[in-house]
Motif scaffolding. Structure first.
Motif, short mmCIF file in Angstrom:
data_model
loop_
_atom_site.label_atom_id
_atom_site.label_comp_id
_atom_site.label_asym_id
_atom_site.label_seq_id
_atom_site.Cartn_x
_atom_site.Cartn_y
_atom_site.Cartn_z
N GLY A 171 -38.90 -21.27 17.08
CA GLY A 171 -38.39 -22.14 18.01
C GLY A 171 -39.37 -23.30 18.22
N GLY A 172 -40.67 -22.95 17.82
CA GLY A 172 -41.43 -24.31 18.03
C GLY A 172 -40.92 -25.34 17.27
N VAL A 173 -40.41 -25.45 16.08
CA VAL A 173 -39.77 -26.24 15.28
C VAL A 173 -38.75 -26.87 15.84
CG1 VAL A 173 -38.73 -27.06 13.02
CG2 VAL A 173 -40.72 -25.51 13.08
N LEU A 174 -38.04 -26.13 16.49
CA LEU A 174 -36.60 -26.48 17.43
C LEU A 174 -37.18 -27.45 18.59
CD1 LEU A 174 -34.51 -23.41 17.22
CD2 LEU A 174 -34.17 -25.69 15.99
N LEU A 175 -38.45 -26.97 19.07
CA LEU A 175 -38.99 -27.33 20.29
C LEU A 175 -39.66 -28.91 20.00
CD1 LEU A 175 -40.06 -27.52 23.27
CD2 LEU A 175 -42.13 -26.53 22.40
N LEU A 176 -39.94 -29.09 18.84
CA LEU A 176 -40.35 -30.45 18.24
C LEU A 176 -39.53 -31.36 18.02
CD1 LEU A 176 -42.94 -31.91 17.28
CD2 LEU A 176 -42.68 -30.94 15.06
N VAL A 177 -38.33 -30.67 17.31
CA VAL A 177 -37.02 -31.54 17.21
C VAL A 177 -36.41 -32.10 18.40
CG1 VAL A 177 -34.57 -31.58 16.40
CG2 VAL A 177 -36.44 -30.57 14.70
N ALA A 178 -36.31 -31.12 19.44
CA ALA A 178 -35.82 -31.59 20.72
C ALA A 178 -36.61 -32.66 21.53
CB ALA A 178 -35.78 -30.17 21.72
N ALA A 179 -37.86 -32.49 21.48
CA ALA A 179 -38.80 -33.44 22.00
C ALA A 179 -38.52 -34.97 21.44
CB ALA A 179 -40.31 -32.99 22.09
N ILE A 180 -38.62 -34.75 20.19
CA ILE A 180 -38.47 -36.16 19.28
C ILE A 180 -37.12 -36.78 19.65
CG2 ILE A 180 -38.22 -37.11 17.03
CD1 ILE A 180 -40.09 -34.99 16.08
N ALA A 181 -35.94 -35.83 19.78
CA ALA A 181 -34.55 -36.22 20.42
C ALA A 181 -34.45 -36.78 21.71
CB ALA A 181 -33.71 -35.22 20.06
N ALA A 182 -35.42 -36.27 22.47
CA ALA A 182 -35.60 -36.63 23.94
C ALA A 182 -36.32 -38.20 23.94
CB ALA A 182 -36.18 -35.82 24.70
N LEU A 183 -37.31 -38.31 23.16
CA LEU A 183 -37.88 -39.77 22.99
C LEU A 183 -37.11 -40.60 22.76
CD1 LEU A 183 -41.56 -38.36 22.09
CD2 LEU A 183 -41.06 -39.08 24.58
N LEU A 184 -36.42 -40.37 21.37
CA LEU A 184 -35.44 -41.46 20.85
C LEU A 184 -34.46 -41.62 22.00
CD1 LEU A 184 -35.38 -40.03 17.14
CD2 LEU A 184 -36.46 -42.13 18.01
N TRP A 185 -33.63 -40.79 22.44
CA TRP A 185 -32.75 -41.07 23.32
C TRP A 185 -33.24 -41.93 24.61
CZ3 TRP A 185 -29.51 -36.14 25.61
CH2 TRP A 185 -28.26 -36.85 26.37
N ALA A 186 -34.41 -41.42 25.06
CA ALA A 186 -34.83 -42.37 26.14
C ALA A 186 -35.30 -43.66 25.88
CB ALA A 186 -35.83 -41.36 26.99
N ASN A 187 -35.49 -43.93 24.51
CA ASN A 187 -36.27 -45.34 24.36
C ASN A 187 -35.57 -46.24 23.59
OD1 ASN A 187 -39.18 -45.16 25.23
ND2 ASN A 187 -38.83 -43.15 24.58
N ILE A 188 -34.37 -45.71 22.90
CA ILE A 188 -33.53 -46.90 22.54
C ILE A 188 -32.55 -47.47 23.49
CG2 ILE A 188 -31.47 -46.89 20.84
CD1 ILE A 188 -32.72 -44.64 19.40
N PRO A 189 -32.74 -48.65 23.65
CA PRO A 189 -31.97 -49.43 24.69
C PRO A 189 -30.54 -49.11 24.94
CG PRO A 189 -33.71 -50.80 23.75
CD PRO A 189 -33.59 -49.67 22.64
N ALA A 190 -29.91 -49.01 23.71
CA ALA A 190 -28.34 -48.71 23.80
C ALA A 190 -27.99 -47.46 24.26
CB ALA A 190 -27.67 -48.83 22.30
N ILE A 191 -28.97 -46.68 24.27
CA ILE A 191 -28.45 -45.14 24.91
C ILE A 191 -29.34 -44.65 26.13
CG2 ILE A 191 -27.14 -44.73 22.92
CD1 ILE A 191 -29.85 -42.87 21.83
N ALA A 192 -30.38 -45.56 26.40
CA ALA A 192 -31.34 -45.07 27.29
C ALA A 192 -30.67 -44.33 28.61
CB ALA A 192 -32.40 -46.11 27.56
N ASP A 193 -29.73 -45.25 28.90
CA ASP A 193 -29.01 -45.24 30.37
C ASP A 193 -28.56 -43.76 30.42
OD1 ASP A 193 -30.05 -47.60 31.49
OD2 ASP A 193 -28.26 -48.70 31.07
N SER A 194 -27.89 -43.62 29.34
CA SER A 194 -27.02 -42.28 29.30
C SER A 194 -27.90 -41.09 29.45
CB SER A 194 -26.13 -42.28 27.85
OG SER A 194 -27.03 -41.99 26.71
N TYR A 195 -29.20 -41.34 28.79
CA TYR A 195 -30.15 -40.13 29.11
C TYR A 195 -30.47 -39.94 30.28
CZ TYR A 195 -34.28 -37.31 28.50
OH TYR A 195 -35.30 -36.40 28.90
N ALA A 196 -30.58 -40.80 31.20
CA ALA A 196 -31.00 -40.73 32.60
C ALA A 196 -29.51 -40.10 33.55
CB ALA A 196 -31.28 -42.00 33.18
N SER A 197 -28.58 -40.43 33.17
CA SER A 197 -27.29 -40.11 33.63
C SER A 197 -26.98 -38.78 33.38
CB SER A 197 -26.12 -40.86 33.29
OG SER A 197 -26.20 -42.25 33.47
#
Length: 477
Positions: A36-62
């Motif tokens: 579960g911790g490995v999945l948690l780590l992957v999810a956290a990295i995915a969230a950071l990428l999703w929120a910090n890549i300008p092209a898709i950052a707005d979709s994360y907030a939505s």
């Protein structure tokens, strides 16, 4: 700091060997938490990428602000809200079962054995809160986030261990897990006491009635998920509408399960349900919460703000400095005043390394950060960034410390798992049994006989080769 001096023969052993059943339970629990911790780590990295890549950052907030749910029941919530209040109720349900098991069948059932992890956990929560308070009093910051750095995320800590490829001896693993269980208990109490503002007593009364019914059905031996799952959902909904954080319902139901084994039972009902629900918690609920909560801006300006704003700096220092100092100091004091000797296989730097690893506060710290600064979205995101950065720093320091002792840990782990007589029980648990030594004597005698046969065969072959060489040498040219 010097280690407590050895005392007389009546002194207790600190971080000594676990019993076999406890060792197996800890191993099974941590195995699930590691995945579960490995999945948690992957999810956290995915969230950071999703929120910090300008092209898709707005979709994360939505996505995380998208609302769904029956408004007539007061449950028209955003996906982020559903993750924090709904999915984490599953996480806290498992935490409640773990706590109940520790209290009735684990280390916490013995007050003397429970003293160490309880004292260490309390100090590991009090010192980070104190560090946060000092930073914010000095810097004129908000005191609302004092509880953010008090939590330890066992799944994330184990994911770090899995990634760096090191393993802890069972005593240190049990210490870390018990710390996290006690930590979760006090975190739940903090959430219930300090983050409940207005109470709807009618809804709260309904939730309490539901909990009583839940307890009554358990005691009557009623079985069937189709009974308990709908009832749990009703209890959760009423608890949410009462104003008390809905995760408290999960803890309460977990604590009600029976975690002692009746005659003829291989596992208790609590252990069985935990075995079924833990993968859902570790593999789905917590990673989804991380995906919807960990996505914060990590621009240069935002990172600089973490180390200059008192609220965020207090969180970072609380996790990195406060956790390590609190847990190590609490453990040392508990050993000093209870006259307990540290296990001779370990050293005090091992305790400090685990204390540093406990500075990884992710899931519950993010949740408390959302609750503490609910009216300030900007500061909430900055607090989350501070949790991520503080946890990362603690993880790096712990990795360095643990790697320095990894060879020793590997030796201890191999000794704990060795089973030369192949009876399914590690040899270390059978060293005081005559039948074990008789089995081992038979094994060594058989091996000796086999080696003697091989030696005789090798000697005969050598003689035959030598005789052949002599005949070849005597033959006329």
């Amino acid at each position: 700091m010097a280690a407590p001096s050895p005392t007389d023969h009546k002194s207790r052993k600190l971080l000594g060997r676990l019993s076999l059943p406890e060792s197996r339970y800890i191993a099974d629990a941590l195995r699930a938490e590691t995945v579960g911790g490995v999945l948690l780590l992957v999810a956290a990295i995915a969230a950071l990428l999703w929120a910090n890549i300008p092209a898709i950052a707005d979709s994360y907030a939505s996505v995380r602000s998208f609302h769904i749910g029956p408004a007539s029941l007061g449950l028209d919530l955003s996906l982020q809200h559903w993750a924090a209040d709904g999915l984490l109720a599953i996480f806290f349900f498992v935490a409640g079962i773990e706590l109940k098991r520790e209290l009735v069948a684990g280390d916490l059932r013995d007050p003397k054995a429970a003293a160490l992890p309880v004292i260490a956990a309390l100090c590991g929560m009090a010192v980070p809160a104190l560090v946060y308070t000092l930073v914010n009093v000095t810097g004129n910051g908000s005191m609302d986030g004092w509880a953010v750095p008090t939590a330890t995320d066992i799944a994330f800590a184990l994911a770090v261990l899995a990634v760096i490829g090191t393993s802890l001896p069972s005593a240190l693993r049990a210490f870390l897990l018990t710390l996290a269980v006690v930590d979760d208990l006090f975190a739940i109490m903090i959430i219930a006491v300090f983050f409940t503002s207005e109470i709807n007593f009618l809804a709260l009364g309904g939730a309490l009635v539901g909990l009583v019914l839940f307890w009554f059905l358990l005691r009557r031996g009623v079985r069937g998920w189709y009974v308990y799952v709908p009832l749990a959902l009703v209890i959760w909904g009423l608890m949410y509408n009462s104003g008390v954080h809905a995760t408290i319902a999960g803890v309460a139901m977990g604590l009600m399960l029976r975690c002692t084994r009746a005659e003829g039972e291989r596992t208790s009902p609590g252990e069985h349900i935990e075995h079924l629900v833990r993968p859902v918690s570790a593999g789905l609920a917590v990673p989804l919460f991380a995906l919807l909560s960990a996505g914060v801006s990590l621009s240069d300006e935002a990172i600089a703000q973490v180390f200059t704003r008192p609220e965020t700096l207090g969180v970072v220092l609380g996790l990195v400095v406060g956790k390590a100092a609190g847990i190590f100091g609490g453990t040392w004091l508990a050993a000093r005043f209870t006259r307990a000797e540290l296990n001779e296989d370990l050293a005090w730097p091992d305790v400090f390394a685990v204390a540093t690893l406990a500075g990884i506060g992710f899931t519950v710290s993010l949740l408390i950060g959302e609750l503490a600064f609910a009216g300030d979205e900007t500061l909430t995101d900055e607090i989350k960034a501070a949790v991520l950065i503080g946890s990362l720093i603690a993880a790096v320091i712990a990795c360095v410390l643990l790697k320095l002792r990894n060879r020793r840990y590997r030796t201890l782990t191999e000794a704990e798992e060795r089973d030369e007589d192949h009876d399914g029980i590690p040899d270390i648990y059978e060293e005081d049994k005559p039948e074990y030594h008789l089995r081992m004597a038979k094994i060594y005698e058989d091996r000796a006989a086999e080696h003697r046969r091989k030696a005789e065969k090798a000697a005969a072959a050598a003689l035959q080769t030598a005789a052949g060489s002599t005949t070849e040498a005597d033959r006329p040219a």
